[in-house]
Design a protein around this motif. Structure first.
Motif, PDB file in Angstrom:
ATOM      1  N   TYR A  91       0.850  -1.188   0.000  1.00 33.00           N
ATOM      2  CA  TYR A  91       0.000   0.000   0.000  1.00 33.00           C
ATOM      3  C   TYR A  91       0.889   1.242   0.000  1.00 33.00           C
ATOM      4  O   TYR A  91       1.414   1.630   1.048  1.00 33.00           O
ATOM      5  N   PRO A  92       1.096   1.881  -1.163  1.00 34.30           N
ATOM      6  CA  PRO A  92       1.833   3.149  -1.172  1.00 34.30           C
ATOM      7  C   PRO A  92       0.956   4.265  -0.613  1.00 34.30           C
ATOM      8  O   PRO A  92      -0.204   4.419  -1.010  1.00 34.30           O
ATOM      9  N   LEU A  93       1.499   5.028   0.311  1.00 32.76           N
ATOM     10  CA  LEU A  93       0.771   6.119   0.956  1.00 32.76           C
ATOM     11  C   LEU A  93       1.440   7.421   0.532  1.00 32.76           C
ATOM     12  O   LEU A  93       2.514   7.773   1.031  1.00 32.76           O
ATOM     13  N   ARG A  94       0.817   8.134  -0.404  1.00 29.51           N
ATOM     14  CA  ARG A  94       1.401   9.358  -0.960  1.00 29.51           C
ATOM     15  C   ARG A  94       1.001  10.547  -0.095  1.00 29.51           C
ATOM     16  O   ARG A  94      -0.179  10.842   0.066  1.00 29.51           O
ATOM     17  N   ASN A  95       2.006  11.256   0.437  1.00 24.94           N
ATOM     18  CA  ASN A  95       1.772  12.378   1.346  1.00 24.94           C
ATOM     19  C   ASN A  95       2.275  13.671   0.728  1.00 24.94           C
ATOM     20  O   ASN A  95       3.484  13.800   0.470  1.00 24.94           O
ATOM     21  N   PRO A  96       1.407  14.656   0.474  1.00 28.04           N
ATOM     22  CA  PRO A  96       1.896  15.942  -0.029  1.00 28.04           C
ATOM     23  C   PRO A  96       2.905  16.553   0.936  1.00 28.04           C
ATOM     24  O   PRO A  96       2.732  16.514   2.158  1.00 28.04           O
ATOM     25  N   HIS A  97       3.975  17.103   0.347  1.00 23.48           N
ATOM     26  CA  HIS A  97       5.007  17.752   1.162  1.00 23.48           C
ATOM     27  C   HIS A  97       5.602  18.881   0.337  1.00 23.48           C
ATOM     28  O   HIS A  97       6.286  18.640  -0.655  1.00 23.48           O
ATOM     29  N   GLY A  98       5.323  20.133   0.736  1.00 23.68           N
ATOM     30  CA  GLY A  98       5.790  21.261  -0.052  1.00 23.68           C
ATOM     31  C   GLY A  98       5.198  21.195  -1.445  1.00 23.68           C
ATOM     32  O   GLY A  98       3.992  21.012  -1.625  1.00 23.68           O
ATOM     33  N   ILE A  99       6.072  21.302  -2.462  1.00 23.70           N
ATOM     34  CA  ILE A  99       5.591  21.207  -3.839  1.00 23.70           C
ATOM     35  C   ILE A  99       5.634  19.773  -4.354  1.00 23.70           C
ATOM     36  O   ILE A  99       5.288  19.517  -5.507  1.00 23.70           O
ATOM     37  N   GLY A 100       6.058  18.842  -3.501  1.00 23.75           N
ATOM     38  CA  GLY A 100       6.193  17.461  -3.934  1.00 23.75           C
ATOM     39  C   GLY A 100       5.352  16.510  -3.111  1.00 23.75           C
ATOM     40  O   GLY A 100       4.393  16.898  -2.433  1.00 23.75           O
ATOM     41  N   VAL A 101       5.735  15.243  -3.181  1.00 24.01           N
ATOM     42  CA  VAL A 101       5.030  14.175  -2.477  1.00 24.01           C
ATOM     43  C   VAL A 101       6.067  13.252  -1.851  1.00 24.01           C
ATOM     44  O   VAL A 101       7.063  12.894  -2.494  1.00 24.01           O
ATOM     45  N   ALA A 102       5.849  12.893  -0.592  1.00 29.81           N
ATOM     46  CA  ALA A 102       6.691  11.906   0.083  1.00 29.81           C
ATOM     47  C   ALA A 102       5.891  10.620   0.249  1.00 29.81           C
ATOM     48  O   ALA A 102       4.684  10.655   0.489  1.00 29.81           O
ATOM     49  N   ASN A 103       6.568   9.503   0.122  1.00 32.52           N
ATOM     50  CA  ASN A 103       5.904   8.204   0.190  1.00 32.52           C
ATOM     51  C   ASN A 103       6.158   7.505   1.518  1.00 32.52           C
ATOM     52  O   ASN A 103       7.285   7.498   2.023  1.00 32.52           O
ATOM     53  N   ALA A 104       5.115   6.911   2.055  1.00 36.35           N
ATOM     54  CA  ALA A 104       5.229   5.888   3.091  1.00 36.35           C
ATOM     55  C   ALA A 104       4.625   4.620   2.495  1.00 36.35           C
ATOM     56  O   ALA A 104       3.938   4.669   1.466  1.00 36.35           O
ATOM     57  N   TYR A 105       4.875   3.481   3.122  1.00 41.92           N
ATOM     58  CA  TYR A 105       4.375   2.217   2.583  1.00 41.92           C
ATOM     59  C   TYR A 105       3.931   1.299   3.711  1.00 41.92           C
ATOM     60  O   TYR A 105       4.577   1.250   4.766  1.00 41.92           O
ATOM     61  N   ILE A 106       2.855   0.579   3.459  1.00 41.02           N
ATOM     62  CA  ILE A 106       2.473  -0.533   4.325  1.00 41.02           C
ATOM     63  C   ILE A 106       2.646  -1.822   3.530  1.00 41.02           C
ATOM     64  O   ILE A 106       2.196  -1.931   2.383  1.00 41.02           O
ATOM     65  N   VAL A 107       3.315  -2.782   4.147  1.00 42.10           N
ATOM     66  CA  VAL A 107       3.464  -4.128   3.596  1.00 42.10           C
ATOM     67  C   VAL A 107       2.640  -5.064   4.468  1.00 42.10           C
ATOM     68  O   VAL A 107       2.724  -5.010   5.701  1.00 42.10           O
ATOM     69  N   ALA A 108       1.837  -5.913   3.829  1.00 44.64           N
ATOM     70  CA  ALA A 108       0.958  -6.798   4.593  1.00 44.64           C
ATOM     71  C   ALA A 108       0.736  -8.102   3.848  1.00 44.64           C
ATOM     72  O   ALA A 108       0.844  -8.164   2.616  1.00 44.64           O
ATOM     73  N   ASP A 109       0.423  -9.137   4.607  1.00 44.49           N
ATOM     74  CA  ASP A 109      -0.142 -10.350   4.029  1.00 44.49           C
ATOM     75  C   ASP A 109      -1.531  -9.977   3.510  1.00 44.49           C
ATOM     76  O   ASP A 109      -2.307  -9.318   4.213  1.00 44.49           O
ATOM     77  N   CYS A 110      -1.846 -10.376   2.305  1.00 46.92           N
ATOM     78  CA  CYS A 110      -3.106  -9.942   1.693  1.00 46.92           C
ATOM     79  C   CYS A 110      -4.336 -10.465   2.424  1.00 46.92           C
ATOM     80  O   CYS A 110      -5.445  -9.957   2.208  1.00 46.92           O
ATOM     81  N   SER A 111      -4.155 -11.447   3.294  1.00 49.33           N
ATOM     82  CA  SER A 111      -5.287 -11.984   4.058  1.00 49.33           C
ATOM     83  C   SER A 111      -5.368 -11.389   5.460  1.00 49.33           C
ATOM     84  O   SER A 111      -6.231 -11.785   6.247  1.00 49.33           O
TER      85      SER A 111
END
Length: 286
Positions: A91-111
């Protein structure tokens, strides 16, 4: 799991600017070496590119950059691969930051409704706006480096969730809201359910910077995932704020040690693969 389009972090001018810093060249010095008018280099760095293909080839040679990748950036046609083969939900989590975007990520078992979070974005509010409804619990939080756009949401997230182990690079600056983070050193391997997280110490952009390689050991031939922080982007690399030489060494080890089918989840910009960046990234080791 829906992976939305994300723009590249860097354009041609950003790459030229970073490459000049790495090579310790001024615009005038680069102009003399490449036989390109200095004002055309300055304009390209200011996002007013009028360089010809031949001039870009000469700049690539002068800066030891991948020619094909630099040309594709100049044409706004940088190739991105299809992302497939991951034995996990990402799950990429796109976070606005200034004029750009910073990414966080969640990794999970799909179940599962539990996951592992990598970086926390610029703010808790921004992180929560893109939080997947399916994920209700975190088994751990990993921090690539302690810059604001990557840890800004950490303190409030811990207030909300309660105790969650937080892993960070050795010698990391203090993390907001965390009294006793776990220092994750080179080659540490941590298990969370079916996942193994291997720590790669990758200084350069920051002195204390880690990448995290996530695999499923029971599926050794499936693609792994590298959360690369601000070391490697699609079409570019981070700026060597701490040390450009150390950053080159860190980049080289990724290309030397990891399989080409590794999916790259960078701190900024879209997902890519190591194979794609080996072929096209201007900063890929030559």
């Amino acid at each position: 799991m829906v992976i939305e389009f994300a723009p590249l972090e860097d354009e041609l001018g950003d790459v030229l600017d970073k490459a000049m810093l790495r090579a310790e060249l001024s615009g005038d010095a680069l102009a003399g070496r490449a036989g390109v008018a200095p004002e055309k280099i300055r304009d390209a760095i200011d996002y007013r590119n009028e360089l010809s293909a031949d001039e870009i080839r000469r700049l690539a040679a002068s800066l030891s950059l991948n020619e094909a990748g630099l040309l594709s950036l100049a044409q706004n046609r940088y190739p991105l691969p299809a992302i497939a083969g991951l034995p996990l939900c990402l799950y990429p989590l796109r976070n606005p930051h200034g004029i750009g975007v910073a990414n966080a990520y969640i990794v999970a078992d799909c179940s599962s409704h539990a996951g592992i979070l990598f970086d926390t974005g610029a703010s808790h509010a921004a992180l929560r706006r893109v939080w997947p409804k399916r994920i209700q619990k975190l088994d751990a939080i990993f921090i690539t480096h302690a810059q604001t756009e990557h840890v800004g949401g950490l303190a409030a997230l811990l207030d909300e969730l309660g105790p969650v182990p937080v892993f960070c690079p050795e010698d990391s600056p203090p993390l907001p809201g965390v009294d006793n983070p776990v220092a994750a050193g080179e080659a540490a391997r941590l298990r969370f359910g079916k996942f193994e997280v291997r720590v790669l110490k990758t200084p350069g952009h920051a002195e204390a910077h880690n990448c995290y390689h996530i695999t499923v050991p029971k599926l050794p031939h499936s693609a792994g995932l590298l959360v690369s922080g601000d070391l490697l982007f699609a079409g570019s690399a981070g700026r060597g704020f701490f040390c450009c030489h150390r950053m080159e060494e860190s980049l080289r080890r990724l290309f030397d040690e990891l399989p080409d089918n590794t999916v790259i989840a960078p701190g900024h910009g879209p997902l890519t693969t190591l194979e794609n960046e080996r072929r096209f990234n201007p900063f890929a080791p030559r």
